[in-house]
Design a protein around this motif. Structure first.
Motif, short mmCIF file in Angstrom:
data_model
loop_
_atom_site.label_atom_id
_atom_site.label_comp_id
_atom_site.label_asym_id
_atom_site.label_seq_id
_atom_site.Cartn_x
_atom_site.Cartn_y
_atom_site.Cartn_z
N VAL A 262 19.30 -36.01 -3.42
CA VAL A 262 20.46 -35.11 -3.19
C VAL A 262 21.98 -35.46 -3.91
N GLN A 263 22.24 -36.64 -3.75
CA GLN A 263 23.57 -36.98 -4.23
C GLN A 263 23.45 -36.62 -6.06
N PHE A 264 22.38 -37.39 -6.38
CA PHE A 264 22.10 -37.53 -7.95
C PHE A 264 22.08 -35.70 -8.34
N ALA A 265 21.28 -35.10 -7.67
CA ALA A 265 21.28 -33.41 -8.04
C ALA A 265 22.87 -33.01 -8.15
N ALA A 266 23.35 -33.18 -6.99
CA ALA A 266 24.70 -32.47 -6.70
C ALA A 266 25.58 -32.98 -7.75
N ASP A 267 25.53 -34.20 -8.13
CA ASP A 267 26.36 -34.80 -9.24
C ASP A 267 26.12 -34.19 -10.55
N TYR A 268 24.73 -34.19 -10.86
CA TYR A 268 24.25 -33.62 -12.29
C TYR A 268 24.81 -32.10 -12.27
N THR A 269 24.50 -31.10 -11.30
CA THR A 269 24.68 -29.82 -11.48
C THR A 269 26.26 -29.53 -11.42
N ARG A 270 26.85 -30.45 -10.95
CA ARG A 270 28.40 -30.27 -11.16
C ARG A 270 28.82 -30.53 -12.51
#
Length: 383
Positions: A262-270
């Motif tokens: 979830v953290q990887f995806a949140a960082d990437y999508t930002r």
């Protein structure tokens, strides 16, 4: 939600582990992946930090902490950084309980001090080619000599995590034939020192690329009788006693992987822009991440409850099966959805989500498949 199972000492430990991983693992992790193994010398760095000795009694060089919470913290921090300690995880968290709970005083004096310092790395050899989860069907044999001084060990094992770096292996073997009404009878646990075992091929896996997973072979190996741990012919019961911890460990790992995803995806999508705007600004992205976060929150609650139960010695085999089943299934769903949010880059191994996706899949197999977990839970329900 605020977690309540960790206190100030735990959080100080977490900070130390996080700094260690960032300094000693992250910069070289790509090299480990390329080599397909964690360097043997890294064990000494882990030992110097004290991680091998947390749960080892003080008289053998450890800290004597009787809690699984520190192990859980290490697992969470490993996955937060998108790295792995490879087979050294098996040494520390899978093999140790067999030594602390089954070994006699003389054996503990012999084995635990070098376990703590990293001078001796342990692995455990249960699974055999063709038997899978059916441990009662194993064919490896250990025949006691006529004078009772040693066993003669013959057989083969597979899927042995940490086997290439191992100096000492806990081997499950038949010391007597099974009984007509008890297939599990006749299995014993023997500690075998190198070079008493031969390391076969290193298995090429979908994920877990820094784990040295190998085949081991034993041909007329003389194992001193004093290397038997636990009761002869009752090794299956000993294995069963440690399975709740193993399954809890897998559940914690699955939860930690989901949280990291979830953290990887949140960082990437930002950071990633498509169609003129950040991926994180699309409603679908927000909905997907919100759903994943809810899943992670649920897994965290289940894991924390199970950790508290383990520490109070009340985690039953059915409880452990339930927490493993739930967390591994939830984690698989979350990691998959988080990879999807990366688009094509989610399939590129330089991104941690891709490695995580491959590593995560085995959680529903190791320590007993999801189907085995369901069988255990159903039996506990009286079904």
């Amino acid at each position: 939600m605020r977690r309540v199972i960790f206190d100030a000492d735990h959080e100080a430990f977490r900070k130390t582990v996080r700094s260690f991983i960032e300094a000693e693992v992250v910069p070289v992790y790509e090299q480990w992946c390329a080599a397909g193994i964690v360097p043997r010398e890294f064990a000494y760095k882990i030992a110097e930090l004290g991680l091998f000795g947390v749960e080892v009694p003080e008289q053998y060089g450890g800290a004597g902490v009787e809690s699984f919470k520190f192990a859980a913290i290490v697992t969470e921090e490993i996955h937060r950084a998108g790295v792995s300690f490879g087979g050294l995880v098996s040494h520390n968290y899978l093999c140790l309980p067999y030594l602390t709970k089954l070994a006699d005083e003389e054996q503990k004096q012999r084995w635990l001090p070098t376990f703590v310092t990293g001078e001796t790395i342990f692995a455990i050899a249960m699974t055999e080619p063709g038997t899978g989860s059916d441990l009662a069907g194993m064919h490896t044999t250990a025949k006691l000599s006529e004078d009772g001084t040693h066993y003669v060990l013959n057989g083969a094992k597979t899927f042995i995590s940490g086997g290439m770096n191992a100096d000492r292996v806990i081997v499950c073997a038949r010391t007597a034939p099974p009984k007509d009404n008890d297939r599990r009878y006749g299995i014993s646990l023997l500690v075998v020192d190198a070079p008493g075992f031969t390391v076969g091929r290193k298995l090429d896996k979908i994920g877990l690329h820094v784990w040295d997973t190998v085949e081991l072979n034993f041909t007329d190996v003389r194992v001193p009788a004093e290397n038997l741990i636990g009761e002869q012919n009752r090794g299956f019961d000993n294995l069963g006693q440690n399975l709740p911890r193993e399954r809890l460990s897998i559940a914690v790992e699955a939860y930690a992987q989901a949280k990291a995803a979830v953290q990887f995806a949140a960082d990437y999508t930002r950071q990633r822009r498509v169609f003129g705007q950040l991926v994180a600004d699309f409603q679908n992205t927000k909905f997907e991440l919100a759903a994943c976060q809810a899943d992670v929150d649920a897994a965290e609650a289940v894991v924390d409850r199970a950790i508290e139960a383990y520490d109070s010695d009340s985690l039953t085999p059915a409880d452990a099966a339930s927490v493993k089943l739930f967390c591994t299934e939830v984690s698989a769903r979350v990691v998959d959805r988080c990879l999807q949010l990366h688009g094509g880059y989610g399939y590129i191994t330089e991104y941690p989500i891709a490695r995580l996706y491959a590593d995560n899949r085995v959680n529903r197999i190791v320590g007993g498949t999801s189907e085995v977990m369901k069988t255990i839970i159903a039996k506990n329900m009286g079904l």
